[in-house]
Write an enzyme that holds these catalytic residues in place. Structure first.
Site, PDB file in Angstrom:
ATOM      1  CB  SER A  34       2.471  -7.966   1.188  1.00 22.67           C
ATOM      2  OG  SER A  34       1.337  -7.922   1.987  1.00 22.67           O
ATOM      3  CB  THR A  57       0.586  -3.905   6.215  1.00 22.85           C
ATOM      4  OG1 THR A  57      -0.721  -3.877   5.641  1.00 22.85           O
ATOM      5  CG2 THR A  57       1.226  -2.533   6.147  1.00 22.85           C
ATOM      6  CG  ASP A  58      -2.567  -7.651   3.396  1.00 22.71           C
ATOM      7  OD1 ASP A  58      -2.887  -6.827   4.266  1.00 22.71           O
ATOM      8  OD2 ASP A  58      -3.175  -7.772   2.311  1.00 22.71           O
ATOM      9  CB  THR A 111      -0.952  -0.025   1.224  1.00 23.90           C
ATOM     10  OG1 THR A 111      -1.860  -1.102   1.034  1.00 23.90           O
ATOM     11  CG2 THR A 111      -1.743   1.250   1.383  1.00 23.90           C
TER      12      THR A 111
HETATM   13  N1  ASP Z   1      -2.980  -5.405   0.832  1.00 26.17           N
HETATM   14  C1  ASP Z   1      -1.859  -4.543   1.066  1.00 26.17           C
HETATM   15  C2  ASP Z   1      -0.567  -5.323   0.915  1.00 26.17           C
HETATM   16  O1  ASP Z   1      -0.188  -6.026   1.801  1.00 26.17           O
HETATM   17  C3  ASP Z   1      -1.962  -3.973   2.409  1.00 26.17           C
HETATM   18  C4  ASP Z   1      -0.872  -3.009   2.796  1.00 26.17           C
HETATM   19  O2  ASP Z   1       0.192  -2.934   2.233  1.00 26.17           O
HETATM   20  O3  ASP Z   1      -1.136  -2.278   3.767  1.00 26.17           O
HETATM   21  O4  ASP Z   1       0.064  -5.234  -0.083  1.00 26.17           O
END
Ligand code: ASP
Length: 331
Positions: free
Chosen positions: A57, A90-91, A13
């Protein structure tokens, strides 16, 4: 003299914008565009960027984690590099962070960072998170602390941190012991240290590791599916202190008879598993059958650890020794 940091951009993200046609966030920003969101960076540190990719991710595979690890290993000993930052979605951020923490044994700071709000949203947190990561990576206080996750001005250890909320900026928490420290006024401050950091030296990984979340009334069929599908290890995220329904015992026995290690952790958010209960399917019974205890790790991190250990050996008793050694609260 200004310090120099290596920043490996992998996506997430922090590198996304909302696509006007889709009305949904997609990969969009390159490393220069992300860096340009931070003010006055050139006054503090020099940065060398590596564009690893722009992957959400959920698209990050264990093979990518090994590639990131190899990039770090081939640069971290350079005299001009003081620390490394990895930007990441973050995932699965905590999985990559834990992978790197287990496999890389050196002193310089390695920081994993992301964002919860994309660059089209009001209050994009990519710049503040990356700034805090830069302050941490360039601080001598972060030496010897292993891989750290810096988000929302908090510093957490890779082995302890989990994403706890789908939306909140304050999502990365260490539920067992709290954060290691904070970033305040562009300075990192540590409250405590980590004991028992574990290292697994390996060039190889075994990716076929199944993960089962155990629930009331579950049977052996899912274990048998993993055995039949050629999986090389299984993590059971078991009940409470480390117990399973008796209907799953036959599957556990078949897996171990097929030389497939079973590591048990708990679906509880905190606390270790232990051989407390002696009934059918209780921890004592399972341990006597050869089930390995995974301490207080969540299932997805136990899976990363088993990937690395199976990259070294497929001998069940060596796997048990390696897994149960130095895990926080295993014994
Ligand atoms: N769905 C996103 C990812 O992990 C979430 C994020 O980066 O906050 O790529």
């Amino acid at each position: 003299m200004k310090k120099k940091l290596l920043i490996i951009f992998t996506g997430g993200t922090i590198a996304m914008k909302v696509d006007p046609l889709l009305h949904a966030a997609i990969p969009a920003l390159n490393s220069e565009e992300i860096m340009s969101t931070i003010n006055n960076i050139e006054e503090i540190v020099d940065v060398e960027s590596i564009n690893f990719g722009n992957l959400p991710s959920p698209h990050i595979l264990p093979g990518h984690m090994m590639e990131i690890c190899n990039i770090i290993k081939s640069n971290i000993h350079r005299e001009d590099i003081s620390g490394v930052i990895i930007t990441h979605g973050t995932d699965t951020l905590e999985e990559t962070a834990y992978f790197l923490d287990l496999i890389i044994d050196q002193e310089k700071p390695i920081i994993v960072v992301g964002a919860m709000r994309n660059n089209s949203e009001l209050g994009y947190d990519g710049s503040s998170n990356l700034s805090a990561a830069i302050c941490t990576a360039s601080s001598p206080r972060a030496l010897g602390k292993g891989v750290l996750v810096v988000m929302n001005n908090e510093v957490n250890a890779a082995g302890e941190v989990v994403k706890t909320n789908t939306l909140s900026l304050d999502t990365f928490k260490s539920p067992e012991f709290g954060p290691l420290g904070i970033v305040d006024n562009d300075e990192v401050i540590f409250y405590r240290d980590i004991i028992n950091r574990k290292h697994i030296q390996t060039e190889n990984i075994e990716e076929k590791i199944g993960l089962i979340k155990v629930a009331s009334g579950m049977e052996s069929d899912i274990i048998d599916f993993y055995i039949a599908s050629g999986y090389k290890g299984i993590i059971l995220e078991a009940l409470g202190r480390g117990n399973i329904p008796p209907q799953m015992i036959a599957g556990v026995k078949r897996a171990i008879a097929n030389n497939i290690p079973i590591v048990m952790v708990s679906r509880c958010h905190t606390g270790r598993v232990l051989d407390t209960y002696g009934y059918q399917g209780g921890g004592k019974h399972l341990r006597d059958l050869g089930v390995i205890l995974g301490g207080n790790l969540p299932g997805h991190k136990a899976r990363i650890q088993l990937m690395l250990i199976l990259g070294k050996t497929n001998n069940l008793s060596t796997i048990k020794d390696l897994f149960e050694k130095d895990n926080l609260y295993t014994n």
